[in-house]
Scaffold this motif. Structure first.
Motif, mmCIF file in Angstrom:
data_model
loop_
_atom_site.group_PDB
_atom_site.id
_atom_site.type_symbol
_atom_site.label_atom_id
_atom_site.label_comp_id
_atom_site.label_asym_id
_atom_site.label_seq_id
_atom_site.Cartn_x
_atom_site.Cartn_y
_atom_site.Cartn_z
ATOM 1 N N GLN A 200 0.786 -1.234 0.160
ATOM 2 C CA GLN A 200 0.016 0.042 -0.146
ATOM 3 C C GLN A 200 0.884 1.272 0.043
ATOM 4 O O GLN A 200 1.837 1.331 0.658
ATOM 5 C CB GLN A 200 -0.933 0.003 1.274
ATOM 6 N N GLN A 206 -0.534 9.077 -1.282
ATOM 7 C CA GLN A 206 -1.960 8.347 -1.782
ATOM 8 C C GLN A 206 -2.761 9.195 -2.640
ATOM 9 O O GLN A 206 -3.827 8.867 -3.047
ATOM 10 C CB GLN A 206 -2.569 8.094 -0.328
ATOM 11 N N ARG A 208 -3.214 10.182 -5.969
ATOM 12 C CA ARG A 208 -2.823 9.909 -7.244
ATOM 13 C C ARG A 208 -2.884 11.053 -8.369
ATOM 14 O O ARG A 208 -1.590 11.045 -9.200
ATOM 15 C CB ARG A 208 -4.195 8.830 -7.985
#
Length: 354
Positions: A200, A206, A208
């Motif tokens: 992850q 996180q 994108r």
């Protein structure tokens, strides 16, 4: 696995073999310019370009261990991968002879566009006791420093090449940019990270859209130069080590022109443990600059070099979104963790202004 074909076996009308079975003594005789009486396939390593490890026997009784590399999977050739075959053929045929760094000896290199096929016949490095880099086994600092010297040497020799085969290469790796577009797409991102078995992203990585903007900013820097020959995919899994301990680089399917830190930051970020990288990356960047400047090469400002190193660390993030169809999960986890840690600790977003 071992199969053997003897002289006189049927050949196709194609200029180049399209399957492993078509690698016959007759074709090798023509390709190598030497009478081959038999070829024994010892192993086949399937991939984007398949490596056929074979032992050939010549009419005079001597033999040689070869690595015959090409697009021997029709399904992969149909995906448009012939561009990478063409690049590697061009590297071994036109560029490698101009360099002083170690690369595998090449006995044949040819690309046929109509056939979507390119083949290089290389020495089988394993047959002379070379070993190969493994993403699961980080290197020590001394070996990484030796590989940095290799990169700096080919960069120095091709720096801002205005003519010749290097000057004809694209700026930036077209294969990496295409892969980034796919791997950072919303569809792939959601499916990949929706699988709990996948590595992850770190909390800082996180977003994108921010990552995609960072890549665009980095690609824009490619165009600003100065540029030199870039390997394009210089991770530890594309290396080999000679019996004397000296490293070299394999798999020249992504060659392009780019700033030197394109290769350097990507390699260091994946080849060292985070602990060793933190302790030694600044000195490795300075070492790169020293080797680059040796023998009349360009002299880089050290602060600007460090800033570019921080910027180009971004390339390694693609490991974190690499699917298991491309790389084993354990490799993705190992390399993804190293690269993401480097991107966060080097504050790559800040360095790129995104």
């Amino acid at each position: 696995m071992s199969t053997e074909t003897t002289a006189g076996a049927a050949t196709t009308e194609r200029q180049l073999p399209s399957t492993v079975d078509e690698i016959t003594p007759d074709w090798l005789t023509e390709a190598l310019g030497r009478d081959v009486t038999s070829v024994a396939v010892d192993d086949v390593i399937w991939g984007t370009a398949t490596k056929v490890l074979a032992t050939v026997t010549y009419a005079d009784g001597s033999s040689a261990a070869l690595c015959i590399k090409g697009g021997f999977d029709e399904n992969l050739r149909a995906m448009g991968l012939e561009a990478s075959y063409e690049l590697e053929v061009g590297f071994y045929d036109e560029i490698a002879p101009l360099l002083t760094v170690r690369v595998p000896a090449c006995h044949y290199a040819k690309f046929v566009g109509d056939e979507r096929q390119g083949i290089v016949v290389l020495e089988n490095l394993a047959a002379r006791n070379c070993t190969f880099g493994d993403p699961l086994q980080p290197w020590d600092v001394d070996r990484v420093a030796a590989a940095v010297e290799v990169q700096a040497t080919w960069h120095r020799q091709t720096w801002e090449a205005a003519e010749g085969p290097v000057a004809k290469l694209p700026v930036g790796s077209t294969s990496v940019r295409h892969a980034a577009g796919v791997l950072l797409s919303e569809q792939h991102w959601t499916a990949h990270f929706g699988n709990p078995e996948m590595l992850q992203p770190l909390p800082e990585l996180q977003d994108r859209e921010r990552l995609m903007n960072a890549y665009r900013a980095l690609w824009a820097r490619d165009e600003q130069g100065p540029v030199a020959l870039a390997h394009g995919d210089s991770h530890i899994g594309n290396t080999y080590v000679e019996s004397d301990g000296k490293p070299g680089f394999l798999d020249w399917q992504g060659v392009c022109r780019a700033p030197g830190f394109y290769d350097l930051a990507y390699f260091i970020g994946g080849a060292l443990t985070p602990q060793d990288r933190r302790a030694h990356e600044r000195s490795l960047v300075n070492h790169y600059c020293d080797v680059l400047a040796a023998g009349g090469g360009p002299s880089l400002d050290r602060d600007e070099a460090w800033l570019d190193y921080r910027r180009y660390a971004l390339h390694g993030f693609l490991w974190a979104v690499t699917p298991p169809t491309m790389q084993p999960v354990e490799r993705v986890r190992a390399m993804g963790e190293r690269h993401m840690t480097a991107i966060v600790e080097l504050d790559t977003f800040q360095a790129l202004g995104v």
